[in-house]
Motif scaffolding. Structure first.
Motif, PDB file in Angstrom:
ATOM      1  N   ASP A  49       0.858  -1.186   0.000  1.00 62.28           N
ATOM      2  CA  ASP A  49       0.000   0.000   0.000  1.00 62.28           C
ATOM      3  C   ASP A  49       0.895   1.237   0.000  1.00 62.28           C
ATOM      4  O   ASP A  49       1.566   1.515   0.995  1.00 62.28           O
ATOM      5  CB  ASP A  49      -0.890  -0.020   1.233  1.00 62.28           C
ATOM      6  CG  ASP A  49      -1.772   1.216   1.370  1.00 62.28           C
ATOM      7  OD1 ASP A  49      -1.740   2.064   0.459  1.00 62.28           O
ATOM      8  OD2 ASP A  49      -2.475   1.317   2.388  1.00 62.28           O
ATOM      9  N   VAL A  51       0.218   4.286   0.251  1.00 63.07           N
ATOM     10  CA  VAL A  51      -0.227   5.339   1.161  1.00 63.07           C
ATOM     11  C   VAL A  51       0.303   5.089   2.567  1.00 63.07           C
ATOM     12  O   VAL A  51       0.923   5.955   3.192  1.00 63.07           O
ATOM     13  CB  VAL A  51      -1.767   5.445   1.168  1.00 63.07           C
ATOM     14  CG1 VAL A  51      -2.220   6.476   2.187  1.00 63.07           C
ATOM     15  CG2 VAL A  51      -2.274   5.797  -0.226  1.00 63.07           C
ATOM     16  N   SER A  52       0.080   3.884   3.068  1.00 62.19           N
ATOM     17  CA  SER A  52       0.518   3.554   4.421  1.00 62.19           C
ATOM     18  C   SER A  52       1.945   3.035   4.474  1.00 62.19           C
ATOM     19  O   SER A  52       2.570   3.030   5.532  1.00 62.19           O
ATOM     20  CB  SER A  52      -0.418   2.502   5.029  1.00 62.19           C
ATOM     21  OG  SER A  52      -0.269   1.254   4.348  1.00 62.19           O
ATOM     22  N   GLY A  53       2.446   2.567   3.319  1.00 58.62           N
ATOM     23  CA  GLY A  53       3.758   1.955   3.288  1.00 58.62           C
ATOM     24  C   GLY A  53       3.761   0.514   3.741  1.00 58.62           C
ATOM     25  O   GLY A  53       4.819  -0.130   3.817  1.00 58.62           O
ATOM     26  N   ARG A  54       2.574  -0.041   4.018  1.00 52.78           N
ATOM     27  CA  ARG A  54       2.475  -1.408   4.517  1.00 52.78           C
ATOM     28  C   ARG A  54       2.616  -2.406   3.377  1.00 52.78           C
ATOM     29  O   ARG A  54       1.971  -2.280   2.338  1.00 52.78           O
ATOM     30  CB  ARG A  54       1.121  -1.592   5.207  1.00 52.78           C
ATOM     31  CG  ARG A  54       0.830  -3.005   5.692  1.00 52.78           C
ATOM     32  CD  ARG A  54      -0.407  -3.007   6.585  1.00 52.78           C
ATOM     33  NE  ARG A  54      -1.575  -2.502   5.915  1.00 52.78           N
ATOM     34  CZ  ARG A  54      -2.508  -3.295   5.336  1.00 52.78           C
ATOM     35  NH1 ARG A  54      -2.365  -4.603   5.342  1.00 52.78           N
ATOM     36  NH2 ARG A  54      -3.569  -2.759   4.776  1.00 52.78           N
ATOM     37  N   HIS A 201      -8.796  -5.209   8.575  1.00 52.36           N
ATOM     38  CA  HIS A 201      -7.359  -4.993   8.741  1.00 52.36           C
ATOM     39  C   HIS A 201      -6.545  -5.590   7.601  1.00 52.36           C
ATOM     40  O   HIS A 201      -5.386  -5.220   7.397  1.00 52.36           O
ATOM     41  CB  HIS A 201      -6.884  -5.581  10.078  1.00 52.36           C
ATOM     42  CG  HIS A 201      -6.927  -7.080  10.126  1.00 52.36           C
ATOM     43  ND1 HIS A 201      -8.111  -7.795  10.285  1.00 52.36           N
ATOM     44  CD2 HIS A 201      -5.948  -8.005  10.007  1.00 52.36           C
ATOM     45  CE1 HIS A 201      -7.846  -9.085  10.285  1.00 52.36           C
ATOM     46  NE2 HIS A 201      -6.547  -9.251  10.115  1.00 52.36           N
ATOM     47  N   VAL A 204      -6.412  -3.801   1.396  1.00 52.44           N
ATOM     48  CA  VAL A 204      -5.463  -2.880   0.764  1.00 52.44           C
ATOM     49  C   VAL A 204      -6.251  -1.967  -0.167  1.00 52.44           C
ATOM     50  O   VAL A 204      -6.924  -2.450  -1.089  1.00 52.44           O
ATOM     51  CB  VAL A 204      -4.388  -3.636  -0.027  1.00 52.44           C
ATOM     52  CG1 VAL A 204      -3.463  -2.664  -0.761  1.00 52.44           C
ATOM     53  CG2 VAL A 204      -3.576  -4.539   0.907  1.00 52.44           C
ATOM     54  N   TYR A 207      -6.176   2.257  -5.967  1.00 57.93           N
ATOM     55  CA  TYR A 207      -5.875   3.627  -6.363  1.00 57.93           C
ATOM     56  C   TYR A 207      -5.582   3.643  -7.856  1.00 57.93           C
ATOM     57  O   TYR A 207      -5.335   2.608  -8.484  1.00 57.93           O
ATOM     58  CB  TYR A 207      -4.689   4.177  -5.577  1.00 57.93           C
ATOM     59  CG  TYR A 207      -3.374   3.484  -5.856  1.00 57.93           C
ATOM     60  CD1 TYR A 207      -2.437   4.031  -6.731  1.00 57.93           C
ATOM     61  CD2 TYR A 207      -3.063   2.268  -5.245  1.00 57.93           C
ATOM     62  CE1 TYR A 207      -1.236   3.400  -6.997  1.00 57.93           C
ATOM     63  CE2 TYR A 207      -1.861   1.629  -5.503  1.00 57.93           C
ATOM     64  CZ  TYR A 207      -0.943   2.197  -6.371  1.00 57.93           C
ATOM     65  OH  TYR A 207       0.240   1.559  -6.637  1.00 57.93           O
ATOM     66  N   ASN A 252     -13.102   2.213  -1.174  1.00 53.49           N
ATOM     67  CA  ASN A 252     -12.129   1.974  -0.110  1.00 53.49           C
ATOM     68  C   ASN A 252     -12.717   2.197   1.282  1.00 53.49           C
ATOM     69  O   ASN A 252     -12.032   1.982   2.274  1.00 53.49           O
ATOM     70  CB  ASN A 252     -10.918   2.898  -0.285  1.00 53.49           C
ATOM     71  CG  ASN A 252     -10.053   2.508  -1.474  1.00 53.49           C
ATOM     72  OD1 ASN A 252     -10.005   1.341  -1.862  1.00 53.49           O
ATOM     73  ND2 ASN A 252      -9.374   3.488  -2.054  1.00 53.49           N
TER      74      ASN A 252
END
Length: 396
Positions: A49, A51-54, A201, A204, A207, A252
């Motif tokens: 992701d 955005v979150s960097g996850r 949780h 993802v 985008y 989302n």
């Protein structure tokens, strides 16, 4: 090359390389799963992701857009196989209110094959797609946009509510409940229309690098092609396109995940989608969803030779979309594994399908939505070519 995680059994190593090549310039989360003769032989993932960097693992979930249509179609064919639904019967036999305004002769097959004339609703009067009752009421009250059965035009969002209401009338279950009972639970799938909150949780976000189209831009484009935006079908098509663009970020949200939009808001991973299609064409751990006769009926061409409805019949089309009963069929922009394949793509590059001749089922999910102007998604090409070499005609 992208960093690839997961496994590919001997004989499918080139598929792993092809997946890496296809994701080389992508960066977003993506998954590829392949079942061969009922066994998981490719299970790969990459990215995350932005955005979150996850990082996203093999069990990450994302919206699969119109891949959801194939999931709902599978439920419909299962009900038909069990004798609960006649695909050639009028929709009004199960949903009496639907007969209004010239719709009494529309069949369940017409809905599955995008021939019903209900590809959209009047622009500006579309209900909230997350409000099931409002959508169903609007569709029951709507008049067809062309003579049903005489032309084909993609039912972008209406497909799910039309067939989903038939499922609800026949079973008493919402489409999401029907998918859970008939498909997901028997096969142990992470596949939902209506995502449970405790699974959020794992989600993802999707985008796109392309900015959403504005209504003014859509009107200008179609006007430039000589189409009148006030024409009911043209207006409905503009509305459907704008709804897809709105869904890029709109899907989302938790509200979108909890809702049931069974043409587009299914949430899943590649493993589950490939496993479903594997169980459509063969046995998977003792479970088979459809028999050979039902598969042959579902995958038989139902729109070849049908024109687009006026005024879109004036558009040149070198690669018309092809449908069976609820599934897309191979064409230039959606080659799958060639003739006999069937399944469904989803906006932005998602894909899931089966090829009965080789015993192969495939699913690809992605978070980054891309929009090639012509031809298939370039991310599919390297691993598709490798898969063709790994699975010769006639199976392994």
């Amino acid at each position: 090359m992208a960093e690839i995680h997961g496994t590919a059994v001997p004989g499918f190593e080139e598929v792993r390389e092809g997946f890496s090549l296809g994701q080389r310039d992508d960066g977003g989360a993506a998954q590829l799963a392949v079942y061969q003769d009922g066994e998981l032989v490719v299970d790969l993932w990459t990215g995350g992701d932005p955005v979150s960097g996850r990082a996203a693992g093999g069990d990450a979930l994302t919206v699969v857009m119109s891949v959801t249509k194939g999931v709902l179609a599978t439920c419909v064919h299962m009900l038909a196989r069990r004798g609960l639904l006649d695909l050639d019967a009028p929709v009004a036999a199960y949903w009496p209110e639907f007969a209004a305004r010239g719709k009494a002769g529309i069949t369940v097959s017409d809905l599955l094959a995008h021939r019903s004339g209900l590809s959209g609703l009047v622009r500006g009067g579309e209900p909230d797609w997350f409000d099931w009752d409002a959508c169903v009421h609007a569709l029951a009250e709507a008049a067809p946009l062309w003579e049903p059965g005489t032309a084909v035009w993609y039912h972008t969002f209406t497909y799910g509510h039309l067939l989903g209401e038939v499922v609800r009338r026949v079973t008493g279950l919402t489409p999401g409940e029907a998918v859970a009972e008939l498909v997901s639970r028997p096969l142990g799938l992470d596949l939902w229309i209506g995502l449970p909150e405790e699974q959020e949780h794992r989600f993802v976000p999707q985008y796109s690098d392309r900015p959403p189209t504005t209504e003014a831009e859509a009107v200008a484009l179609l006007s430039g092609w000589g189409f009148d935006p006030e024409d009911p079908l043209v207006g409905a098509t503009i509305g459907a396109h704008l709804s897809v663009d709105a869904s890029i970020s709109g899907f989302n949200t938790r509200r979108a995940h909890a809702a049931q939009v069974p043409a587009a808001n299914g949430v899943s991973d590649a493993r589950s989608l490939a496993r479903m299609y594997a169980a459509v064409i063969g046995e998977v751990d003792g479970v088979r969803l459809l028999d050979d006769a039902a598969v042959a009926r579902a995958a038989a061409p139902r729109t070849d030779g049908l024109p687009a409805p006026a005024p879109f019949d004036r558009l040149p089309s070198q690669d018309p979309t092809r449908f069976g009963l609820g599934y897309e069929l191979p064409r230039g922009g959606l080659p799958m594994l060639g003739p006999g394949s069937f399944g469904h793509a989803g906006a932005g590059g998602r894909l899931a399908y089966a090829q009965p001749a080789t015993g192969t089922a495939v699913a690809y999910t992605c978070a980054r939505m891309t929009w090639p102007k012509t031809g298939p998604d370039p991310r599919w090409a390297p691993w598709t070519e490798a898969l063709r070499r790994a699975v010769p005609p006639g199976g392994r």
